[in-house]
Write an enzyme that holds these catalytic residues in place. Structure first.
Site, short mmCIF file in Angstrom:
data_model
loop_
_atom_site.label_atom_id
_atom_site.label_comp_id
_atom_site.label_asym_id
_atom_site.label_seq_id
_atom_site.Cartn_x
_atom_site.Cartn_y
_atom_site.Cartn_z
N GLU A 220 31.70 35.05 36.72
CA GLU A 220 31.46 35.21 38.14
C GLU A 220 32.28 36.41 38.60
O GLU A 220 33.49 36.31 38.77
CB GLU A 220 31.88 33.94 38.90
CG GLU A 220 31.09 32.71 38.52
CD GLU A 220 29.63 32.79 38.94
OE1 GLU A 220 29.32 33.57 39.88
OE2 GLU A 220 28.80 32.10 38.35
N CYS A 254 34.53 37.59 47.04
CA CYS A 254 33.69 38.33 46.09
C CYS A 254 32.29 38.56 46.62
O CYS A 254 31.62 39.51 46.20
CB CYS A 254 33.64 37.61 44.75
SG CYS A 254 33.03 35.92 44.84
#
Length: 477
Positions: A220, A254
């Site tokens: 991720e 993110c």
């Protein structure tokens, strides 16, 4: 490395892995009740320590909004646990699969099995949520788990290790130290699966280390997630929603929008609306308890460098205050900024920003945003704002990203029934809900032969019988 030179933390890591490896091989199929019990204990870890976790995270950041910790971390983890517990019985059930016609009346089944030992390398920006959400998937899938928190959140990491140790046997789940030698050694262990959340640069190193053991990875990562403002969008509404998505956790997210693509005629109006909403929500006073600090002095200096580089290359800034102002810098609160006129030569458009800066870039033709996105690494998230469904569907069809939220930011991440994952440089694999269960499960295919099958006709010696069977198989192929 000579064992005599290894740190106590490294010895403990290797011993924890060996214990879990042996446990996973000796007890490879935890029951539904055993998994539900672990989920219940993990829920207790979160609920019994909610206030302590929030305080520790705030201390690690310098200041972290308790509201943001609650809504973006605690509540998401609790929802993830509840979702897994509710659906786990169905996820664990063997699945009936159609049988190839020539083998009927034989049967096929897919039997879910745990992989074994799962490693979780967690980041600092959402230390509770991005540590325990993968752990929920590991537990639900019947695995053991070893968690390596970030060294940038030592108070939280120590508290999490203590809380996990009280509720879990080390053969079930353990939290490691955050020493540098642990970080280097962790990904090199022969896990059955490894989940890493962090930067693309470190993700490449983790993938290389895992590849030596053929360890499958879920990465991720991040990147530059665009917000596309269509000509049909309400400029003020889009600006308000982007301001929130950008400034949650002071931009240290993110999937935060990393830049905005806006019609040329609306650039100035959008920038002013965005700046106004930023000031109203978070950015006019460094003492604002809702506004989160930058995690470290190094990251603060990096953001100052991005601003200085953009200004030197001709960009204009809309900012509530000078980041060098001691009132802001002493608290590591970075004043939110809108950057107008950013170009590809500027560092702010080459690096993931990971902070409260938002470049605004104009476009003339509706295809320009699509081309702009497609010429760059595929982003972890994409945001589209507007009312023209045809234009929306064109962007969705012609761009590839980890996920999309239409007419808002971030919220695709919070959907328990949707996978969360990147593509290309923004990551590989996915988890959340059933997607996490499947990622950390081996769906083992099993063929149950029927005594009525003519499979014995395939055995030598070959003769007329195989010729007849071959003709039949050709008809069915």
């Amino acid at each position: 490395m000579d064992r005599s030179l290894k740190s106590p933390g490294l010895h403990a890591l290797e011993e924890a892995f060996q214990r879990q490896f042996e446990h996973s091989r000796n007890q490879p199929a935890p029951s539904l009740q055993a998994r539900l019990d672990k989920l219940r204990r993990l829920r207790a870890v979160v609920s019994e320590n909610e206030t302590r976790f929030a305080a520790a995270i705030s201390a690690d950041f310098g200041h972290r909004s308790t509201v943001e910790t609650a809504i973006a971390e605690t509540l998401l983890v609790l929802a993830e646990i509840r979702h897994a517990a509710t659906h786990l019985k169905r996820w664990m059930a063997p699945q009936t699969i159609p049988t190839t016609l020539q083998f009927v009346p034989a049967r096929n089944r897919l039997i879910p099995q745990p992989l074994g030992v799962v490693g979780v390398i967690a980041p600092w920006n959402y230390p509770l949520q991005l540590t325990l959400a993968p752990a929920v998937a590991a537990i639900a899938a019947g695995n053991c788990a070893i968690i390596k928190p970030s060294e940038l959140v030592p108070r939280f990491s120590a508290l999490l290790a203590e809380a996990i140790d009280r509720k879990f046997d080390p053969t079930e789940m353990v939290v490691t130290d955050v020493d540098d030698d642990i970080a280097e050694a962790f990904a090199a262990l022969p896990f059955d699966h490894l989940i890493f959340t962090g930067s693309t640069r470190v993700g490449r190193l983790v993938a290389q280390a895992a590849a030596r053991n053929l360890t499958p990875v879920t990465l991720e990562l991040g990147g530059k997630s665009p917000a596309i403002i269509d000509r049909s969008a309400d400029i003020d509404e889009a600006a308000r929603r982007i301001a929130y998505g950008k400034l949650l956790n002071a931009g240290q997210t993110c999937i935060a929008p990393d830049y905005a693509l806006v019609p040329d005629a609306s650039v100035q109006a959008f920038a002013l609306h965005l700046h106004g909403h930023m000031r109203h929500m978070f950015g006019a006073d460094p003492a604002n308890p809702d506004y989160t600090s930058i995690i470290s002095d190094r990251h603060y200096a990096r953001l100052e460098g991005l601003m200085a580089d953009a200004a030197a290359k001709g960009a204009r800034m809309l900012q509530a205050a000078d980041p060098a102002d001691p009132a802001w810098k002493s608290k590591r609160k970075f004043p939110p900024a809108v950057i107008i006129g950013a170009t590809s030569e500027m560092a702010v458009m080459r690096e993931e920003i990971f902070g409260p800066l938002l470049p605004v870039i104009g476009y003339r033709d509706p295809v320009e945003p699509i081309d702009y996105v497609n010429k760059r690494d595929r982003p972890l998230a994409l945001y589209w704002f507007g009312k023209d469904n045809g234009a929306r569907d064109e962007v969705l069809a012609r761009t590839v990203s980890g996920g999309v939220t239409v007419n808002d930011c971030l919220f695709h991440f919070a959907q328990a029934y949707q996978p969360m994952g990147g593509v290309g440089a923004s990551g590989t694999g996915a988890y959340h809900g059933e997607w996490g269960f499947k990622t950390l499960t081996k769906m083992k295919p099993v063929f149950y032969r029927s005594r009525f099958n003519r499979l014995a006709d395939l055995y030598p010696p070959y003769g007329a019988k195989i010729a007849r069977l071959e003709r039949l198989l050709r008809l069915l192929s």
